[in-house]
Write an enzyme that holds these catalytic residues in place. Structure first.
Site, short mmCIF file in Angstrom:
data_model
loop_
_atom_site.label_atom_id
_atom_site.label_comp_id
_atom_site.label_asym_id
_atom_site.label_seq_id
_atom_site.Cartn_x
_atom_site.Cartn_y
_atom_site.Cartn_z
N GLY A 73 0.81 -1.23 0.00
CA GLY A 73 0.00 0.00 0.00
C GLY A 73 0.83 1.27 0.00
N LEU A 74 1.98 1.19 -0.71
CA LEU A 74 2.82 2.38 -0.91
C LEU A 74 3.27 3.03 0.40
CD1 LEU A 74 0.84 3.81 -3.97
CD2 LEU A 74 3.11 2.78 -4.04
N CYS A 129 0.65 0.80 -9.16
CA CYS A 129 0.51 0.04 -7.92
C CYS A 129 -0.88 -0.59 -7.86
CB CYS A 129 0.71 0.92 -6.70
SG CYS A 129 0.26 0.08 -5.18
N ASN A 191 5.06 -4.42 -13.86
CA ASN A 191 4.77 -4.32 -12.43
C ASN A 191 4.04 -5.61 -12.00
OD1 ASN A 191 4.22 -3.25 -9.79
ND2 ASN A 191 4.19 -1.20 -10.67
N THR A 192 3.60 -5.66 -10.76
CA THR A 192 2.98 -6.90 -10.24
C THR A 192 1.60 -7.16 -10.85
OG1 THR A 192 2.10 -5.62 -8.41
CG2 THR A 192 4.16 -6.77 -8.02
N GLY A 216 7.70 -12.39 -8.56
CA GLY A 216 8.47 -13.62 -8.42
C GLY A 216 8.35 -14.52 -9.64
N GLY A 244 10.46 -8.79 -13.66
CA GLY A 244 9.43 -9.76 -13.30
C GLY A 244 10.01 -11.16 -13.20
N GLY A 266 13.92 -7.88 -8.17
CA GLY A 266 13.34 -7.50 -6.88
C GLY A 266 13.17 -8.67 -5.95
C1 DHB Z 1 2.95 -1.85 -4.11
C2 DHB Z 1 3.29 -1.04 -5.15
C3 DHB Z 1 3.52 -1.57 -6.39
O1 DHB Z 1 3.83 -0.83 -7.46
C4 DHB Z 1 3.45 -2.91 -6.58
O2 DHB Z 1 3.67 -3.45 -7.76
C5 DHB Z 1 3.14 -3.72 -5.53
C6 DHB Z 1 2.89 -3.18 -4.31
C7 DHB Z 1 2.58 -1.35 -2.79
O3 DHB Z 1 3.28 -0.54 -2.17
O4 DHB Z 1 1.54 -1.77 -2.34
#
Ligand code: DHB
Length: 306
Positions: A73-74, A129, A191-192, A216, A244, A266
């Protein structure tokens, strides 16, 4: 044989970069991973104010698939506090890329303007995010908004801007095109991915925030595909940075062949000793280059398209 890499006008000693969000909220862990042998490091995304983020648990390891789900959550100290960490990294000559986010364009502007006097290699715009209501994916899935934010920031600084793309869209090329038109200097993919884990005993989602983002090994083939597609469409216009699921040197080579100029690592660095991991990555890349008679990283980039 040389590991030297150029991302646009930026020179790096090698193509391995610490991805945002992992070991990136204090200068000391950023410095440690650089000293372990990376080419550069990226901070956790920094916003306009300090944020505590989402309720715990906010990170959960999925060991059986060498992956992690998170809903952080940043969480971050805010740019005015984090400035001090960047200043120390500057003094210690650590090549630093700062990831920034905002809930809207005004917040992005505030953060950029609050940091742009520092020695920053590039700003990586986190438009993606998955774990917040406002900002994040909501921006990164809207091509108009992406173009507007990138072009607005472009006018404020000469420091390169990298746009980190979300895979949670039906057409990533449309978003990439908007980022390029806005004046982005590099594209970062991916990104995720939006994800969830449920505990079958409690019968509830594991994460405090319920939903999260997956990183992962499980996401590597997705990252490869996006980098390949981006290179095919925009490889002549803009450098692409692959991210990634990198766990092995082979994964790095795969991203380069797909079209990446550099890679971000990461999750794997967050769950093992970065010193060991980075050493293995470098040994493997060297061995591969020798066996396949590559003299530079640049010669590998895009090889899968020929
Ligand atoms: C968060 C931010 C991201 O950009 C991401 O890919 C995963 C998590 C975060 O801080 O929640």
């Amino acid at each position: 044989m040389s590991f030297d890499t150029e991302v646009g006008d930026i020179q790096l000693r090698n193509p391995l970069i610490l991805a945002s969000g992992v070991l990136g909220t204090t200068y000391s862990t950023l410095q440690r991973t650089y000293e372990a042998g990376l080419g550069a490091v990226i901070t956790k995304s920094i916003g306009p104010r300090s944020r505590i983020g989402n309720p715990n648990p906010s990170v959960f390891a999925l060991q059986e698939i060498r992956s992690v789900i998170n809903s952080v959550g940043l969480a971050n100290p805010g740019y005015s506090i984090f400035r001090e960490d960047i200043q120390i990294l500057n003094e210690n000559k650590i090549p630093t890329i700062v990831s920034i986010f905002g809930e809207n364009k005004e917040e992005f502007l505030e953060v950029l303007n609050g940091l742009k006097d520092l020695s920053v290699l590039a700003f990586e715009l986190n438009l993606s995010c998955p774990n917040t209501e406002k900002g994040g994916t909501q921006i990164g899935t809207d091509p108009e908004l992406v173009k507007e934010i990138v072009s607005m920031l472009r006018k404020e600084t000469e420091i390169p801007l990298w746009v980190k793309l979300t895979p949670n869209v039906s057409n990533i090329l449309e978003i990439a095109d908007a980022a390029i038109k806005g004046g982005s200097d590099a594209l970062v993919a991916i990104n995720t991915l939006k994800a969830m884990v449920i505990d079958i005993q409690t019968k509830m989602p594991v994460l405090g925030f319920k939903r999260g983002g997956l990183s992962g090994a499980a996401i590597k083939p997705i990252g490869i595909r996006y980098v390949y597609d981006l290179y095919e469409n925009f490889g002549d216009k803009i450098p692409i940075i692959g991210v990634g699921g990198i766990y092995r040197g082979e994964d790095i080579i795969e991203y380069l062949l797909a079209g990446a100029t550099a890679v971000e690592i990461g999750t794997s660095l967050g769950v093992a000793y970065p010193e060991n991991m980075i050493r293995f990555f470098q040994m493997k890349i060297k061995k591969y280059m020798k066996e396949h008679q590559f003299n530079s990283i640049k010669e590998i980039t895009g090889g899968a398209h020929r």
